[in-house]
Design a protein around this motif. Structure first.
Motif, mmCIF file in Angstrom:
data_model
loop_
_atom_site.group_PDB
_atom_site.id
_atom_site.type_symbol
_atom_site.label_atom_id
_atom_site.label_comp_id
_atom_site.label_asym_id
_atom_site.label_seq_id
_atom_site.Cartn_x
_atom_site.Cartn_y
_atom_site.Cartn_z
ATOM 1 N N UNK A 1 14.034 2.022 9.363
ATOM 2 C CA UNK A 1 13.228 3.419 9.516
ATOM 3 C C UNK A 1 11.999 3.161 8.672
ATOM 4 N N UNK A 2 11.074 3.944 9.314
ATOM 5 C CA UNK A 2 9.743 4.129 8.568
ATOM 6 C C UNK A 2 9.568 5.069 7.409
ATOM 7 N N UNK A 3 8.938 5.028 6.230
ATOM 8 C CA UNK A 3 8.970 5.854 5.273
ATOM 9 C C UNK A 3 7.612 5.855 4.841
ATOM 10 N N UNK A 4 6.941 6.902 4.897
ATOM 11 C CA UNK A 4 5.584 7.164 4.384
ATOM 12 C C UNK A 4 5.426 7.114 2.672
ATOM 13 N N UNK A 5 4.164 7.277 2.343
ATOM 14 C CA UNK A 5 3.691 7.032 0.895
ATOM 15 C C UNK A 5 3.906 8.353 0.223
ATOM 16 N N UNK A 6 4.983 8.786 -0.585
ATOM 17 C CA UNK A 6 4.685 9.972 -1.051
ATOM 18 C C UNK A 6 3.766 10.244 -2.040
ATOM 19 N N UNK A 7 3.458 9.396 -2.815
ATOM 20 C CA UNK A 7 2.294 9.398 -3.749
ATOM 21 C C UNK A 7 0.873 9.719 -3.243
ATOM 22 N N UNK B 1 0.704 -1.307 -0.092
ATOM 23 C CA UNK B 1 -0.176 -0.043 0.060
ATOM 24 C C UNK B 1 0.743 1.130 0.077
ATOM 25 N N UNK B 2 2.048 1.292 -0.214
ATOM 26 C CA UNK B 2 2.999 2.459 -0.351
ATOM 27 C C UNK B 2 3.936 2.602 0.684
ATOM 28 N N UNK B 3 3.581 2.615 2.021
ATOM 29 C CA UNK B 3 4.455 2.858 3.154
ATOM 30 C C UNK B 3 5.399 1.583 3.178
ATOM 31 N N UNK B 4 6.608 2.054 3.786
ATOM 32 C CA UNK B 4 7.995 1.030 3.740
ATOM 33 C C UNK B 4 8.673 1.333 4.800
ATOM 34 N N UNK B 5 9.589 0.124 5.212
ATOM 35 C CA UNK B 5 10.554 0.110 6.146
ATOM 36 C C UNK B 5 11.795 -0.086 5.455
ATOM 37 N N UNK B 6 12.910 0.582 5.709
ATOM 38 C CA UNK B 6 14.120 0.493 4.903
ATOM 39 C C UNK B 6 15.170 -0.693 5.733
ATOM 40 N N UNK B 7 16.143 -0.994 5.022
ATOM 41 C CA UNK B 7 16.881 -2.028 5.754
ATOM 42 C C UNK B 7 17.647 -1.730 7.125
ATOM 43 N N UNK C 1 -1.285 31.975 -4.920
ATOM 44 C CA UNK C 1 -1.294 30.533 -5.830
ATOM 45 C C UNK C 1 -0.363 30.043 -6.086
ATOM 46 N N UNK C 2 0.845 30.769 -6.385
ATOM 47 C CA UNK C 2 2.072 30.262 -6.699
ATOM 48 C C UNK C 2 2.675 29.391 -5.546
ATOM 49 N N UNK C 3 2.384 29.350 -4.271
ATOM 50 C CA UNK C 3 2.820 28.672 -3.268
ATOM 51 C C UNK C 3 3.064 27.271 -3.849
ATOM 52 N N UNK C 4 4.371 26.694 -3.433
ATOM 53 C CA UNK C 4 4.733 25.125 -3.707
ATOM 54 C C UNK C 4 5.683 24.549 -2.962
ATOM 55 N N UNK C 5 5.624 23.367 -2.616
ATOM 56 C CA UNK C 5 6.633 22.481 -1.717
ATOM 57 C C UNK C 5 6.497 21.287 -2.570
ATOM 58 N N UNK C 6 7.955 20.935 -2.860
ATOM 59 C CA UNK C 6 7.893 19.740 -3.376
ATOM 60 C C UNK C 6 7.794 18.423 -2.734
ATOM 61 N N UNK C 7 6.967 17.495 -3.401
ATOM 62 C CA UNK C 7 6.583 16.269 -2.658
ATOM 63 C C UNK C 7 7.751 15.519 -2.221
ATOM 64 N N UNK C 8 8.990 15.530 -2.733
ATOM 65 C CA UNK C 8 10.325 14.911 -2.241
ATOM 66 C C UNK C 8 10.490 15.514 -0.939
ATOM 67 N N UNK C 9 10.391 16.645 -0.791
ATOM 68 C CA UNK C 9 10.867 17.575 0.557
ATOM 69 C C UNK C 9 9.694 17.472 1.644
ATOM 70 N N UNK C 10 8.533 17.375 1.167
ATOM 71 C CA UNK C 10 7.630 17.097 2.035
ATOM 72 C C UNK C 10 7.708 15.674 2.502
ATOM 73 N N UNK C 11 7.730 14.762 1.790
ATOM 74 C CA UNK C 11 8.210 13.363 2.268
ATOM 75 C C UNK C 11 9.185 13.041 3.180
ATOM 76 N N UNK C 12 10.348 13.920 3.242
ATOM 77 C CA UNK C 12 11.506 13.895 3.979
ATOM 78 C C UNK C 12 10.822 14.458 5.360
ATOM 79 N N UNK C 13 10.324 15.588 5.319
ATOM 80 C CA UNK C 13 9.800 16.187 6.397
ATOM 81 C C UNK C 13 8.670 15.081 7.358
ATOM 82 N N UNK C 14 7.856 14.372 6.607
ATOM 83 C CA UNK C 14 6.866 13.427 7.230
ATOM 84 C C UNK C 14 7.613 12.335 7.643
#
Length: 423
Positions: free
Chosen positions: A16-22, A7-13, A395-408
């Motif tokens: 560490x837990x990682x959220x699903x960026x998508x 379902x997208x969330x994962x645990x690395x070797x 309206x031009x406000x933007x945060x990249x998904x990769x950065x948001x995922x790192x913070x998450x």
């Protein structure tokens, strides 16, 4: 090798837990359509507006789908709860807000709420159960003055209940939610009732982007004072009154406004000040003004620095007023104390970001957030995600998904540490 949930969330070797960026990105996109202006792309989801009411129901549905029980407290905060192994333990809370400024962006406030939702999904995807209950909170009307989080500390007033939202007072909006406006005090939460409070927000500045960093750990939210300065003189004819015969409040006010910037430069550090509103009476081109009003918004992480700057400005303004033959009055509009982050929570955030090896720094928050209120009753910690171009409230406000995922990921890692350490 990594172990990834279907379902997208994962645990690395390293475990560490990682959220699903998508999934996070899709939820942000879907939420961003609620209240979106089709012409400008801006989000119009002001508190208790029809769009914000729609977003509320959408969020309640998403929390329930994720396995949370959901309730509204007496000030309209949405609280989704995921039970832990010890239901008697004080909850760890992740919060932010769904409301926007007019013509705002898709990330301010929304990012923190959607990351809270994603963390619930991640825990359930990977079969991870916390010892503490976890609460995901969307606070009411953050943009209009931290209404929902002030409800938690008991500072909502009768005047707040009369504030107008989309054409009706707050007390009517609360009734539309099925709440009794006479019971807003029941939203109050006591010291010790919350084990820790965590919040992620977009930076709304360019520090992280400029330094090529993905995570900011907030050491505290600045103290903020707001004043109205009233300079009074004598109205007279612009053509027939010699300079030596004038009691011109504009001449004094212009010198005062210039002195504000000079004081900030002299103090240095993180001090900032803004003159955002200027009014002139009677406001005719051929009349020397009788009165000039302007506002000063001044902020610094240290209240001592802020108060020193204000005292210097008061002395300077008095001198200018005497030299120009006018009077000057200061009215305090707001005096908000600084809110330092809790050392235990900051340590967990720092250890988490170091374990993930994402580039980071410690920084202050120059804007107010719900965490500023909650810090009065609970250990508080915040993270910032980079804002592209430093843009926010647009309206031009933007945060990249990769950065948001790192913070998450970092927030999730800190959550796991705090769950273990706060037992």
């Amino acid at each position: 090798m990594t172990e990834q949930s279907s379902r997208g969330a994962w645990r690395d070797e390293q475990g560490r837990l990682h959220i699903d960026p998508h999934r996070l990105e899709q939820n942000l996109l879907t939420l961003g359509e609620i209240g979106r202006d089709p012409v400008t792309g801006g989000v119009n989801r002001t508190a208790f507006s029809p769009a914000e009411m729609e977003a509320r129901q959408w969020f309640v549905n998403r929390l329930e789908e994720a396995g949370c029980t959901v309730r509204l407290d007496a000030i309209g905060n949405i609280i989704g709860r995921l039970e832990g192994r010890n239901p008697a333990a004080a909850p760890i809370v992740i919060g932010s807000h769904l409301d926007s400024v007019p013509q705002g962006g898709r990330f301010d406030g929304a990012l923190g709420v959607m990351i809270g939702l994603e963390i619930v999904h991640c825990l359930r995807d990977l079969g991870t159960v916390l010892d503490h209950p976890l609460e995901i909170v969307s606070f009411s009307d953050e943009e209009g003055g931290l209404l929902g989080s002030r409800g938690w500390i008991g500072t909502v007033t009768d005047e707040d209940l009369e504030q107008i939202y989309s054409g009706r007072p707050l007390h009517e909006a609360l009734r539309e939610l099925g709440l009794d406006p006479g019971q807003v005090d029941e939203a109050r939460r006591e010291t010790g009732e919350i084990a820790a409070y965590l919040e992620i927000h977009i930076e709304q500045g360019r520090v992280l982007e400029r330094e090529g960093l993905q995570v900011g750990i907030v050491e505290g939210i600045v103290a903020l004072d707001e004043y109205e300065i009233i300079v009074r003189g004598t109205a007279n004819h612009a053509g027939t009154t010699r300079l030596a015969d004038r009691d011109d409040p504009m001449a004094a006010a212009a010198r005062m406004m210039a002195a504000v910037r000079e004081e900030v430069v002299a103090q240095g550090g993180d001090l900032v000040a803004t003159i955002g509103v200027v009014g002139v009476e009677p406001g005719a081109p051929n009349v020397i003004p009788s009165e000039v009003r302007f506002t000063i918004d001044i902020r610094d992480p240290s209240r001592l620095v802020l108060e020193r700057a204000v005292a210097n400005l008061q002395r300077t303004f008095t001198t200018f007023a005497a030299e120009e033959g006018v009077t000057v009055e200061w009215k305090t509009l707001h005096a908000i104390p600084a809110a330092p982050a809790d050392p235990v929570v900051m340590t967990a955030l720092r250890e988490a970001v170091e374990s993930y090896a994402y580039p980071w720094r410690i920084m202050a928050s120059g804007a107010g957030h719900d965490a500023q209120s909650v810090a009065d009753i609970a250990p508080m910690g915040m993270l910032f995600a980079p804002s592209v171009g430093g843009l926010s409230h647009t309206p031009a406000e933007f945060t990249r998904t990769v950065d948001a995922a790192c913070c998450a990921d970092v927030l999730l890692g800190a959550l796991m540490l705090l769950d273990e350490r706060l037992r």
